[in-house]
Design a protein around this motif. Structure first.
Motif, PDB file in Angstrom:
ATOM      1  N   THR A  53       0.603  -1.200  -0.029  1.00 25.80           N
ATOM      2  CA  THR A  53      -0.083   0.131   0.075  1.00 25.80           C
ATOM      3  C   THR A  53       0.836   1.331   0.098  1.00 25.80           C
ATOM      4  N   PHE A  54       2.203   1.209  -0.096  1.00 25.29           N
ATOM      5  CA  PHE A  54       2.892   2.222   0.071  1.00 25.29           C
ATOM      6  C   PHE A  54       3.530   2.705  -1.168  1.00 25.29           C
ATOM      7  N   LYS A  55       3.904   3.995  -1.369  1.00 22.33           N
ATOM      8  CA  LYS A  55       4.494   4.558  -2.767  1.00 22.33           C
ATOM      9  C   LYS A  55       5.355   5.503  -2.497  1.00 22.33           C
ATOM     10  N   ALA A  56       6.067   5.770  -3.312  1.00 20.98           N
ATOM     11  CA  ALA A  56       7.409   7.026  -3.261  1.00 20.98           C
ATOM     12  C   ALA A  56       6.512   8.232  -2.604  1.00 20.98           C
ATOM     13  N   GLY A  57       7.090   8.865  -1.866  1.00 18.82           N
ATOM     14  CA  GLY A  57       6.742  10.278  -1.201  1.00 18.82           C
ATOM     15  C   GLY A  57       5.862   9.925   0.143  1.00 18.82           C
ATOM     16  N   ASP A  58       5.399   8.706   0.380  1.00 18.97           N
ATOM     17  CA  ASP A  58       4.562   8.761   1.624  1.00 18.97           C
ATOM     18  C   ASP A  58       5.418   8.682   2.806  1.00 18.97           C
ATOM     19  N   GLU A  59       5.120   9.418   4.008  1.00 17.67           N
ATOM     20  CA  GLU A  59       5.704   9.457   5.042  1.00 17.67           C
ATOM     21  C   GLU A  59       5.331   8.262   5.965  1.00 17.67           C
ATOM     22  N   VAL A  60       6.272   7.513   6.603  1.00 15.81           N
ATOM     23  CA  VAL A  60       6.218   6.276   7.295  1.00 15.81           C
ATOM     24  C   VAL A  60       6.946   6.237   8.596  1.00 15.81           C
ATOM     25  N   GLU A  61       6.606   5.071   9.212  1.00 16.20           N
ATOM     26  CA  GLU A  61       7.185   4.783  10.528  1.00 16.20           C
ATOM     27  C   GLU A  61       7.607   3.439  10.368  1.00 16.20           C
ATOM     28  N   VAL A  62       8.986   3.112  10.272  1.00  6.79           N
ATOM     29  CA  VAL A  62       9.365   1.524   9.877  1.00  6.79           C
ATOM     30  C   VAL A  62       9.621   1.250  11.292  1.00  6.79           C
ATOM     31  N   PHE A  63       9.107   0.175  11.603  1.00  8.83           N
ATOM     32  CA  PHE A  63       9.815  -0.756  12.806  1.00  8.83           C
ATOM     33  C   PHE A  63      10.508  -1.971  12.196  1.00  8.83           C
ATOM     34  N   PHE A  64      11.978  -2.309  12.843  1.00 11.42           N
ATOM     35  CA  PHE A  64      12.746  -3.131  12.128  1.00 11.42           C
ATOM     36  C   PHE A  64      13.778  -3.823  13.095  1.00 11.42           C
ATOM     37  N   ASN A  65      14.366  -4.714  12.802  1.00 13.54           N
ATOM     38  CA  ASN A  65      15.256  -5.685  13.691  1.00 13.54           C
ATOM     39  C   ASN A  65      16.760  -5.273  12.829  1.00 13.54           C
ATOM     40  N   LEU A  66      17.655  -5.059  13.380  1.00 11.14           N
ATOM     41  CA  LEU A  66      19.056  -4.963  13.062  1.00 11.14           C
ATOM     42  C   LEU A  66      19.697  -6.508  13.180  1.00 11.14           C
ATOM     43  N   ARG A  67      20.070  -6.975  11.861  1.00 10.54           N
ATOM     44  CA  ARG A  67      20.568  -8.252  11.935  1.00 10.54           C
ATOM     45  C   ARG A  67      21.994  -8.193  11.193  1.00 10.54           C
ATOM     46  N   GLY A  68      23.015  -9.077  11.537  1.00  9.18           N
ATOM     47  CA  GLY A  68      23.980  -9.287  11.289  1.00  9.18           C
ATOM     48  C   GLY A  68      24.826 -10.502  10.957  1.00  9.18           C
ATOM     49  N   ARG A  69      25.869 -10.530  10.108  1.00  6.81           N
ATOM     50  CA  ARG A  69      26.411 -12.158   9.563  1.00  6.81           C
ATOM     51  C   ARG A  69      27.550 -11.970   9.059  1.00  6.81           C
ATOM     52  N   PRO A  70      28.355 -12.890   9.566  1.00  8.67           N
ATOM     53  CA  PRO A  70      29.629 -13.072   8.625  1.00  8.67           C
ATOM     54  C   PRO A  70      29.741 -14.039   7.701  1.00  8.67           C
ATOM     55  N   TRP A  71      30.398 -13.876   6.642  1.00 10.44           N
ATOM     56  CA  TRP A  71      30.631 -14.440   5.415  1.00 10.44           C
ATOM     57  C   TRP A  71      31.994 -14.433   5.033  1.00 10.44           C
ATOM     58  N   THR A  72      32.613 -15.713   4.866  1.00 11.47           N
ATOM     59  CA  THR A  72      34.020 -16.042   4.685  1.00 11.47           C
ATOM     60  C   THR A  72      34.278 -16.555   3.158  1.00 11.47           C
TER      61      THR A  72
END
Length: 121
Positions: A53-72
């Protein structure tokens, strides 16, 4: 974690494998309006539909998790990657006033009438 900003771009859903899909969302974050930041978020699996339902220009509040991982790599060098994974997104009404915080009514903490205050200040 959460952030408010303006939708810059909503990517198409990518079917990575038979059982895994993702979708990108780019948010323009303007903590300093002179130098806005463009931040990429990912919606995974069933959360990809949150962006429909979102398009460019919409004001939003995003709730997110920060994830990290290694790669060799094959040479044995390890690199680290971070992902910002959306779990909820809300539209923010443009120009809507911020909610006024509720405060408790003031309480009179002075002495009762006729009682001496023995504090030196």
């Amino acid at each position: 974690m959460e952030i408010k900003g303006k939708v810059h771009e909503v990517g198409a859903t990518q079917q990575v494998s038979e059982t895994f899909k993702k979708r990108d969302l780019i948010i323009e974050y303007a903590e300093n309006p002179t130098y806005p930041e463009y931040i990429r978020f990912e919606a995974l699996q069933d959360k990809t539909a949150l962006l429909d339902t979102f398009k460019a220009g919409d004001e939003v509040e995003v709730f997110f998790n920060l994830r990290g991982r290694p790669w060799t790599d094959k040479a044995g060098k390890t690199s680290y990657f971070n992902s910002l994974v959306i779990w909820r997104i809300n539209a923010v009404a443009a120009g809507a006033p911020a909610a006024t915080p509720a405060y408790a009514a003031p309480v009179d903490v002075s002495n009762t009438p006729g009682e001496d205050d023995d504090l030196p200040f």
